[in-house]
Design a protein around this motif. Structure first.
Motif, PDB file in Angstrom:
ATOM      1  N   GLN A 319       0.833  -1.204   0.000  1.00 40.10           N
ATOM      2  CA  GLN A 319       0.000   0.000   0.000  1.00 40.10           C
ATOM      3  C   GLN A 319       0.870   1.257   0.000  1.00 40.10           C
ATOM      4  O   GLN A 319       0.863   2.060   0.925  1.00 40.10           O
ATOM      5  CB  GLN A 319      -0.955  -0.022   1.201  1.00 40.10           C
ATOM      6  N   LEU A 320       1.606   1.396  -1.074  1.00 42.72           N
ATOM      7  CA  LEU A 320       2.594   2.459  -1.187  1.00 42.72           C
ATOM      8  C   LEU A 320       1.960   3.812  -1.466  1.00 42.72           C
ATOM      9  O   LEU A 320       0.908   3.923  -2.084  1.00 42.72           O
ATOM     10  CB  LEU A 320       3.587   2.137  -2.309  1.00 42.72           C
ATOM     11  N   THR A 321       2.660   4.842  -1.002  1.00 40.46           N
ATOM     12  CA  THR A 321       2.291   6.206  -1.351  1.00 40.46           C
ATOM     13  C   THR A 321       2.782   6.504  -2.765  1.00 40.46           C
ATOM     14  O   THR A 321       3.474   5.694  -3.387  1.00 40.46           O
ATOM     15  CB  THR A 321       2.936   7.215  -0.394  1.00 40.46           C
ATOM     16  N   ALA A 322       2.445   7.671  -3.239  1.00 42.66           N
ATOM     17  CA  ALA A 322       3.034   8.142  -4.491  1.00 42.66           C
ATOM     18  C   ALA A 322       4.540   8.295  -4.304  1.00 42.66           C
ATOM     19  O   ALA A 322       5.017   8.558  -3.201  1.00 42.66           O
ATOM     20  CB  ALA A 322       2.412   9.482  -4.881  1.00 42.66           C
ATOM     21  N   PRO A 323       5.329   8.130  -5.375  1.00 41.39           N
ATOM     22  CA  PRO A 323       6.770   8.361  -5.271  1.00 41.39           C
ATOM     23  C   PRO A 323       7.080   9.856  -5.234  1.00 41.39           C
ATOM     24  O   PRO A 323       6.369  10.672  -5.815  1.00 41.39           O
ATOM     25  CB  PRO A 323       7.311   7.714  -6.549  1.00 41.39           C
ATOM     26  N   VAL A 324       8.155  10.206  -4.534  1.00 41.37           N
ATOM     27  CA  VAL A 324       8.598  11.595  -4.470  1.00 41.37           C
ATOM     28  C   VAL A 324      10.110  11.620  -4.575  1.00 41.37           C
ATOM     29  O   VAL A 324      10.792  10.659  -4.170  1.00 41.37           O
ATOM     30  CB  VAL A 324       8.122  12.259  -3.152  1.00 41.37           C
ATOM     31  N   ALA A 325      10.665  12.679  -5.152  1.00 43.27           N
ATOM     32  CA  ALA A 325      12.108  12.814  -5.290  1.00 43.27           C
ATOM     33  C   ALA A 325      12.662  13.608  -4.116  1.00 43.27           C
ATOM     34  O   ALA A 325      12.251  14.750  -3.881  1.00 43.27           O
ATOM     35  CB  ALA A 325      12.446  13.508  -6.604  1.00 43.27           C
ATOM     36  N   ILE A 326      13.577  12.999  -3.354  1.00 40.72           N
ATOM     37  CA  ILE A 326      14.212  13.660  -2.214  1.00 40.72           C
ATOM     38  C   ILE A 326      15.711  13.384  -2.272  1.00 40.72           C
ATOM     39  O   ILE A 326      16.132  12.224  -2.306  1.00 40.72           O
ATOM     40  CB  ILE A 326      13.655  13.158  -0.866  1.00 40.72           C
ATOM     41  N   SER A 327      16.505  14.459  -2.306  1.00 42.46           N
ATOM     42  CA  SER A 327      17.973  14.356  -2.266  1.00 42.46           C
ATOM     43  C   SER A 327      18.517  13.403  -3.326  1.00 42.46           C
ATOM     44  O   SER A 327      19.487  12.669  -3.084  1.00 42.46           O
ATOM     45  CB  SER A 327      18.427  13.907  -0.874  1.00 42.46           C
ATOM     46  N   GLY A 328      17.883  13.399  -4.484  1.00 44.31           N
ATOM     47  CA  GLY A 328      18.368  12.571  -5.578  1.00 44.31           C
ATOM     48  C   GLY A 328      17.909  11.135  -5.552  1.00 44.31           C
ATOM     49  O   GLY A 328      18.347  10.322  -6.374  1.00 44.31           O
ATOM     50  N   TYR A 329      17.008  10.793  -4.616  1.00 38.81           N
ATOM     51  CA  TYR A 329      16.478   9.437  -4.521  1.00 38.81           C
ATOM     52  C   TYR A 329      14.977   9.435  -4.795  1.00 38.81           C
ATOM     53  O   TYR A 329      14.308  10.477  -4.717  1.00 38.81           O
ATOM     54  CB  TYR A 329      16.729   8.852  -3.124  1.00 38.81           C
ATOM     55  N   VAL A 330      14.436   8.257  -5.089  1.00 45.06           N
ATOM     56  CA  VAL A 330      12.992   8.065  -5.204  1.00 45.06           C
ATOM     57  C   VAL A 330      12.513   7.464  -3.883  1.00 45.06           C
ATOM     58  O   VAL A 330      13.044   6.438  -3.444  1.00 45.06           O
ATOM     59  CB  VAL A 330      12.633   7.141  -6.388  1.00 45.06           C
ATOM     60  N   VAL A 331      11.514   8.078  -3.269  1.00 38.63           N
ATOM     61  CA  VAL A 331      11.071   7.672  -1.937  1.00 38.63           C
ATOM     62  C   VAL A 331       9.576   7.348  -1.967  1.00 38.63           C
ATOM     63  O   VAL A 331       8.783   8.099  -2.546  1.00 38.63           O
ATOM     64  CB  VAL A 331      11.332   8.790  -0.897  1.00 38.63           C
ATOM     65  N   VAL A 332       9.211   6.225  -1.338  1.00 35.70           N
ATOM     66  CA  VAL A 332       7.802   5.861  -1.162  1.00 35.70           C
ATOM     67  C   VAL A 332       7.592   5.451   0.294  1.00 35.70           C
ATOM     68  O   VAL A 332       8.486   4.921   0.949  1.00 35.70           O
ATOM     69  CB  VAL A 332       7.369   4.696  -2.094  1.00 35.70           C
ATOM     70  N   GLY A 333       6.386   5.713   0.812  1.00 40.00           N
ATOM     71  CA  GLY A 333       6.006   5.254   2.139  1.00 40.00           C
ATOM     72  C   GLY A 333       5.089   4.054   2.030  1.00 40.00           C
ATOM     73  O   GLY A 333       4.563   3.760   0.950  1.00 40.00           O
ATOM     74  N   ASP A 334       4.858   3.344   3.167  1.00 42.38           N
ATOM     75  CA  ASP A 334       3.976   2.187   3.104  1.00 42.38           C
ATOM     76  C   ASP A 334       3.060   2.091   4.316  1.00 42.38           C
ATOM     77  O   ASP A 334       3.112   2.919   5.232  1.00 42.38           O
ATOM     78  CB  ASP A 334       4.770   0.889   2.892  1.00 42.38           C
ATOM     79  N   ALA A 335       2.197   1.063   4.315  1.00 43.46           N
ATOM     80  CA  ALA A 335       1.141   0.920   5.315  1.00 43.46           C
ATOM     81  C   ALA A 335       1.662   0.580   6.698  1.00 43.46           C
ATOM     82  O   ALA A 335       0.924   0.688   7.678  1.00 43.46           O
ATOM     83  CB  ALA A 335       0.141  -0.154   4.860  1.00 43.46           C
ATOM     84  N   GLU A 336       2.915   0.162   6.813  1.00 42.87           N
ATOM     85  CA  GLU A 336       3.494  -0.162   8.112  1.00 42.87           C
ATOM     86  C   GLU A 336       4.411   0.934   8.638  1.00 42.87           C
ATOM     87  O   GLU A 336       5.131   0.743   9.615  1.00 42.87           O
ATOM     88  CB  GLU A 336       4.246  -1.497   8.041  1.00 42.87           C
ATOM     89  N   GLY A 337       4.360   2.097   7.984  1.00 42.11           N
ATOM     90  CA  GLY A 337       5.097   3.247   8.491  1.00 42.11           C
ATOM     91  C   GLY A 337       6.535   3.355   8.035  1.00 42.11           C
ATOM     92  O   GLY A 337       7.315   4.124   8.607  1.00 42.11           O
ATOM     93  N   TYR A 338       6.916   2.618   6.997  1.00 39.79           N
ATOM     94  CA  TYR A 338       8.279   2.679   6.484  1.00 39.79           C
ATOM     95  C   TYR A 338       8.384   3.673   5.331  1.00 39.79           C
ATOM     96  O   TYR A 338       7.480   3.784   4.492  1.00 39.79           O
ATOM     97  CB  TYR A 338       8.726   1.311   5.968  1.00 39.79           C
ATOM     98  N   LEU A 339       9.522   4.360   5.264  1.00 39.06           N
ATOM     99  CA  LEU A 339       9.935   5.070   4.067  1.00 39.06           C
ATOM    100  C   LEU A 339      11.022   4.245   3.393  1.00 39.06           C
ATOM    101  O   LEU A 339      11.973   3.801   4.051  1.00 39.06           O
ATOM    102  CB  LEU A 339      10.488   6.461   4.400  1.00 39.06           C
ATOM    103  N   HIS A 340      10.871   4.027   2.097  1.00 42.72           N
ATOM    104  CA  HIS A 340      11.835   3.253   1.324  1.00 42.72           C
ATOM    105  C   HIS A 340      12.506   4.191   0.321  1.00 42.72           C
ATOM    106  O   HIS A 340      11.833   4.876  -0.439  1.00 42.72           O
ATOM    107  CB  HIS A 340      11.149   2.110   0.585  1.00 42.72           C
ATOM    108  N   TRP A 341      13.835   4.189   0.310  1.00 43.65           N
ATOM    109  CA  TRP A 341      14.639   5.054  -0.553  1.00 43.65           C
ATOM    110  C   TRP A 341      15.262   4.203  -1.657  1.00 43.65           C
ATOM    111  O   TRP A 341      15.958   3.228  -1.370  1.00 43.65           O
ATOM    112  CB  TRP A 341      15.733   5.747   0.249  1.00 43.65           C
ATOM    113  N   LEU A 342      15.017   4.567  -2.914  1.00 43.80           N
ATOM    114  CA  LEU A 342      15.486   3.781  -4.056  1.00 43.80           C
ATOM    115  C   LEU A 342      16.423   4.611  -4.929  1.00 43.80           C
ATOM    116  O   LEU A 342      16.228   5.831  -5.102  1.00 43.80           O
ATOM    117  CB  LEU A 342      14.319   3.290  -4.910  1.00 43.80           C
ATOM    118  N   ASP A 343      17.413   3.930  -5.489  1.00 45.69           N
ATOM    119  CA  ASP A 343      18.283   4.555  -6.475  1.00 45.69           C
ATOM    120  C   ASP A 343      17.466   4.774  -7.751  1.00 45.69           C
ATOM    121  O   ASP A 343      16.907   3.820  -8.300  1.00 45.69           O
ATOM    122  CB  ASP A 343      19.470   3.628  -6.762  1.00 45.69           C
TER     123      ASP A 343
END
Length: 386
Positions: A319-343
Motif C-alpha cells: 500500500q505504497l504512497t506516491a513516489p517523491v524525489a528527495i535528495s536525488g532518490y525516489v522515496v515511497v512510504g507504506d502501510a506499516e510506516g516505512y519510508l523506502h529510498w530507491l536509487d
C-alpha cells in the motif's frame, strides 16, 4: 449503492489484506515482507509535532502543504494547524468541526494567502493562512477527495459526482462547472486537476482525461486512457485517479486497468502508450517517469518513449504512497510506516526508515532542503538526509 459499496471495500483494503468476492470466487492479496536493506545513510530529524488524530485507517490523500515558511497540516476530524517550518513551533490551530463534522479529505492547497481544503461532506473551505480564520465555506456539490487546484484566481476541484467545478479564490462564488458521466461502480478517489497556459486537465472515473479552458470551463478535448473490459463491473473499472503531470510539451496520465499515456498538449493526441494500471500519483524528473502500479510495483520508464527502465517488485501490496524525489532518490512510504529510498537509475534500495507502525498514507513533501512526512496517526515531522 454499488459505488458506495465498493468504497467501503476500498477502506477495508487499508488493513493489509484485501478480499474481493466476485461470482463466488475470492482472491487473497498478501503484503510482501519488509525488505532487508543496508542503509547507506540515516535521515536527521529536526522537529516533530502532532495534528489531531490523523486520518486513522480511512482512505485519505490529505497531504500537508509547505508555503510562506510554514507547514500546514490537518486531520480528518477537522483540526488544522500551522507550524513554523524552522522551529516546529505551533503558530495556530483551528477546529473546523465545532459546528458540524468537517471530515477533511482533499487538500491542503496554500495560495493567494489562504489555505483551501475539501471535505467528504462536499464542502470547500478557505482559511486565512496567517491566522487560520475562516474566510469562506461553501458546498461544492460532492465529496472532494483530492487536492484543489489554485490558478488564475480560481480554486478548481474534482468531485466524486464527476463534476469539475471552479470557484472564485477570494469570495468562493462558483464560476463554472463541468459534468461528466460516472460509472455505477468506481474506485474511491479522484484525480487532482492541473493547469498550464490557460488550460486545466483532470482524470475522470469513466477512463478519460479531460482538457478545458480554465477561464470558462469550455471543453477543449477528451482522451481515453482506459476502456472498460471484462464481464463484471469490477473487471470494468477504469478510473483515472492519479493526478496528471505536465512536463515540457507532454501531459502524462495513467488509468486503472488502462494505460500510461503521454499526450501532446497542443493536439491532445497520444505521443505513446504503455500498458500499466495505477491509481497512485506518479513522478516525472527529467527523462525519468516513476510509477507505482496497482500491485505496488515501483517502475521507472523513459518519459520520452515509455520504454521500461527497471521495475522493483519487493514492495508488492505494501500500500505504497506516491513516489517523491528527495535528495536525488525516489522515496515511497507504506502501510506499516516505512519510508523506502530507491536509487533512481537502478531501482535498488539505498535506505529504509520506519517512522511508526500506524502507517503512511501520503508521500512526504519537500521543505527547502528538507522534507515533511506525516503518519496516519497525525504525527508530523521535518527530516533531512545526511
Amino acid at each position: 449503492m454499488m459505488r458506495k459499496g465498493w468504497k467501503r471495500v476500498s477502506a477495508v483494503a487499508l488493513l493489509g489484506t484485501l478480499l474481493i468476492g466476485c461470482a463466488g470466487e475470492e482472491d487473497s492479496i498478501v503484503m510482501a515482507p519488509v525488505p532487508v536493506v543496508e542503509n547507506t545513510f540515516t535521515p536527521e530529524s529536526f522537529w516533530s509535532s502532532n495534528v489531531g488524530d490523523g486520518v486513522g485507517r480511512y482512505y485519505s490523500n490529505l497531504t500537508p502543504a509547505y508555503e510562506y515558511g510554514k507547514v500546514y497540516a490537518a486531520d480528518r476530524g477537522g483540526e488544522v494547524k500551522a507550524i513554523d517550518g524552522e522551529t516546529g513551533k505551533t503558530l495556530w490551530t483551528v477546529n473546523l468541526s465545532e459546528e458540524k463534522p468537517a471530515l477533511i479529505s482533499g487538500g491542503i492547497t496554500a495560495s493567494y494567502s489562504k489555505l483551501y481544503l475539501g471535505t467528504e461532506t462536499g464542502e470547500l473551505i478557505a482559511l486565512d493562512e496567517e491566522t487560520g480564520d475562516l474566510v469562506w465555506r461553501i458546498n461544492a456539490g460532492g465529496e472532494i477527495l483530492s487536492k484543489p487546484l489554485a490558478d488564475e484566481s480560481l480554486i478548481v476541484v474534482n468531485t466524486s459526482r464527476g463534476e469539475l467545478a471552479a470557484f472564485d479564490a477570494e469570495s468562493g462564488e462558483e464560476r463554472w462547472r463541468i459534468s461528466t458521466d460516472v460509472p455505477n461502480l468506481t474506485l474511491r478517489g479522484d484525480s487532482s486537476p492541473v493547469a498550464i497556459s490557460g488550460g486545466v486537465f483532470w482524470g475522470m472515473a469513466n477512463g478519460r482525461l479531460g482538457a478545458a479552458f480554465i477561464e470558462n470551463g469550455n471543453i477543449i478535448w477528451q482522451q481515453t486512457v482506459a476502456s472498460p473490459k471484462g464481464a463484471t463491473e469490477i473487471d470494468r473499472l477504469v478510473d483515472v485517479d492519479a493526478t496528471p503531470v505536465i512536463s515540457g510539451s507532454l501531459l502524462y496520465a495513467v488509468g486503472y486497468n488502462g494505460q500510461l499515456v503521454a499526450i501532446d498538449l497542443r493536439s491532445g493526441r497520444p505521443a505513446w502508450k504503455r500498458t500499466y494500471s495505477s491509481t497512485t500519483d506518479f513522478l516525472v524528473v527529467g527523462s525519468y517517469l516513476f510509477l507505482v502500479t496497482d500491485k505496488d510495483h515501483v517502475v521507472a520508464v523513459d518519459a520520452r518513449s515509455g520504454t521500461e527502465l527497471w521495475q522493483n517488485r519487493d514492495l508488492e501490496y505494501r500500500q505504497l504512497t506516491a513516489p517523491v524525489a528527495i535528495s536525488g532518490y525516489v522515496v515511497v512510504g507504506d502501510a506499516e510506516g516505512y519510508l523506502h529510498w530507491l536509487d533512481p537509475t537502478t531501482g535498488e534500495f539505498v535506505a529504509q526508515q520506519q517512522l511508526d507502525d500506524s502507517g503512511i498514507a501520503v508521500a512526504p513533501i519537500k521543505a527547502d532542503d528538507a522534507y515533511i512526512v506525516i503518519t496516519r496517526d497525525g504525527r508530523i515531522s521535518k527530516k533531512q538526509t545526511q
